[in-house]
Structures are given as structure tokens and as C-alpha cells.
Design a protein around this motif. Structure first.
Motif, PDB file in Angstrom:
ATOM      1  N   MET A 180       0.900  -1.288  -0.176  1.00 36.24           N
ATOM      2  CA  MET A 180       0.018  -0.058   0.105  1.00 36.24           C
ATOM      3  C   MET A 180       0.911   1.282   0.010  1.00 36.24           C
ATOM      4  O   MET A 180       1.901   1.254   0.557  1.00 36.24           O
ATOM      5  N   LEU A 225      -3.026   6.783   0.841  1.00 34.97           N
ATOM      6  CA  LEU A 225      -3.792   6.731   1.688  1.00 34.97           C
ATOM      7  C   LEU A 225      -4.072   7.828   2.399  1.00 34.97           C
ATOM      8  O   LEU A 225      -5.190   8.118   2.881  1.00 34.97           O
ATOM      9  N   LYS A 283      -6.806   9.930   0.871  1.00 35.00           N
ATOM     10  CA  LYS A 283      -8.213   9.422   0.878  1.00 35.00           C
ATOM     11  C   LYS A 283      -9.000   9.761   2.078  1.00 35.00           C
ATOM     12  O   LYS A 283      -8.263   9.548   3.115  1.00 35.00           O
ATOM     13  N   MET A 340     -11.965   4.274   3.482  1.00 30.44           N
ATOM     14  CA  MET A 340     -10.843   3.338   3.806  1.00 30.44           C
ATOM     15  C   MET A 340     -11.167   1.954   4.383  1.00 30.44           C
ATOM     16  O   MET A 340     -12.428   1.916   4.888  1.00 30.44           O
ATOM     17  N   THR A 341     -10.485   0.943   3.740  1.00 36.28           N
ATOM     18  CA  THR A 341     -11.171  -0.152   4.456  1.00 36.28           C
ATOM     19  C   THR A 341     -10.159  -0.451   5.773  1.00 36.28           C
ATOM     20  O   THR A 341      -9.395   0.381   6.051  1.00 36.28           O
ATOM     21  N   GLU A 398      -8.319  -2.482   6.792  1.00 30.87           N
ATOM     22  CA  GLU A 398      -6.776  -2.833   6.701  1.00 30.87           C
ATOM     23  C   GLU A 398      -5.899  -1.630   6.373  1.00 30.87           C
ATOM     24  O   GLU A 398      -4.857  -1.323   6.834  1.00 30.87           O
ATOM     25  N   GLU A 399      -6.493  -0.778   5.446  1.00 31.64           N
ATOM     26  CA  GLU A 399      -5.854   0.451   5.045  1.00 31.64           C
ATOM     27  C   GLU A 399      -5.760   1.484   6.371  1.00 31.64           C
ATOM     28  O   GLU A 399      -4.768   1.929   6.588  1.00 31.64           O
TER      29      GLU A 399
END
Length: 102
Positions: free
Chosen positions: A1, A6, A9, A14-15, A17-18
Motif C-alpha cells: 500500500m 492513503l 483518501k 478506507m477499508t 486494513e488500510e
């Protein structure tokens, strides 16, 4: 990533995980800064020829001679006319600081 992507974002997009990745990255970066700032806090600096004179307890002309002699060059950072001296290193280089010898 990619951290850069990120950071741009929105959090709501975001997920999990992110978000966790970004959080871990920020914590890791903070640890590095803390270690660096702790090392910098231990250093004592003096500024200019006047600072060198106070450090060695001598006159301005003598401080100028000390600087020009080159003995404390490794302790000096000079940017244009601004002189920054690592006090402990300068004393060590000049032989004025005992290295733990009793």
C-alpha cells in the motif's frame, strides 16, 4: 500500500486494513522522531564567536584564533555567517573535557 495515496483518501472510504496500516505507519514514524529528538536534547550548542569565547572562558580574539586553528572544526557548523558549535564536542576536541578519567 502507498502511504501517500492513503493520506489523500477520506477515512470513511478506507477499508479497515488500510486504516490500520496508516495508523501503524504513523506510530512507527513517531517512534523515529522521538528517538531523534531525544538525541538532540542531549546536545548543547553555543552560537558565534561570542559563544566560543564563553565556552572556553577566553576573549573574543582568542576564540577567533581557536576557531581558525582548525582544532574544533568537526564541532562547528557554519552556514554563511552563522556559526553553530556543539559545545561538548568542541571541549573534547580542544582537550578541555575529561573523558571519564578520574
Amino acid at each position: 500500500m502507498e502511504v501517500k495515496n492513503l493520506l489523500s483518501k477520506p477515512v470513511w472510504q478506507m477499508t479497515g486494513e488500510e486504516f490500520i496500516f496508516l495508523n501503524r505507519h504513523a506510530l512507527q514514524e513517531n517512534k523515529v522522531r522521538t528517538v531523534q529528538s531525544a538525541a538532540d536534547k542531549d546536545k548543547k550548542y553555543v552560537y558565534g564567536i561570542g559563544g566560543i569565547a564563553r565556552l572556553f572562558g577566553c576573549s573574543i580574539p582568542t576564540a577567533n584564533r581557536i576557531k581558525k586553528s582548525g582544532r574544533i572544526d568537526r564541532a562547528i557548523t557554519q552556514i554563511g555567517r552563522k556559526i553553530i558549535v556543539d559545545a561538548d564536542m568542541a571541549l573534547e576536541l580542544a582537550g578541555r573535557k575529561s573523558g571519564g578519567r578520574g
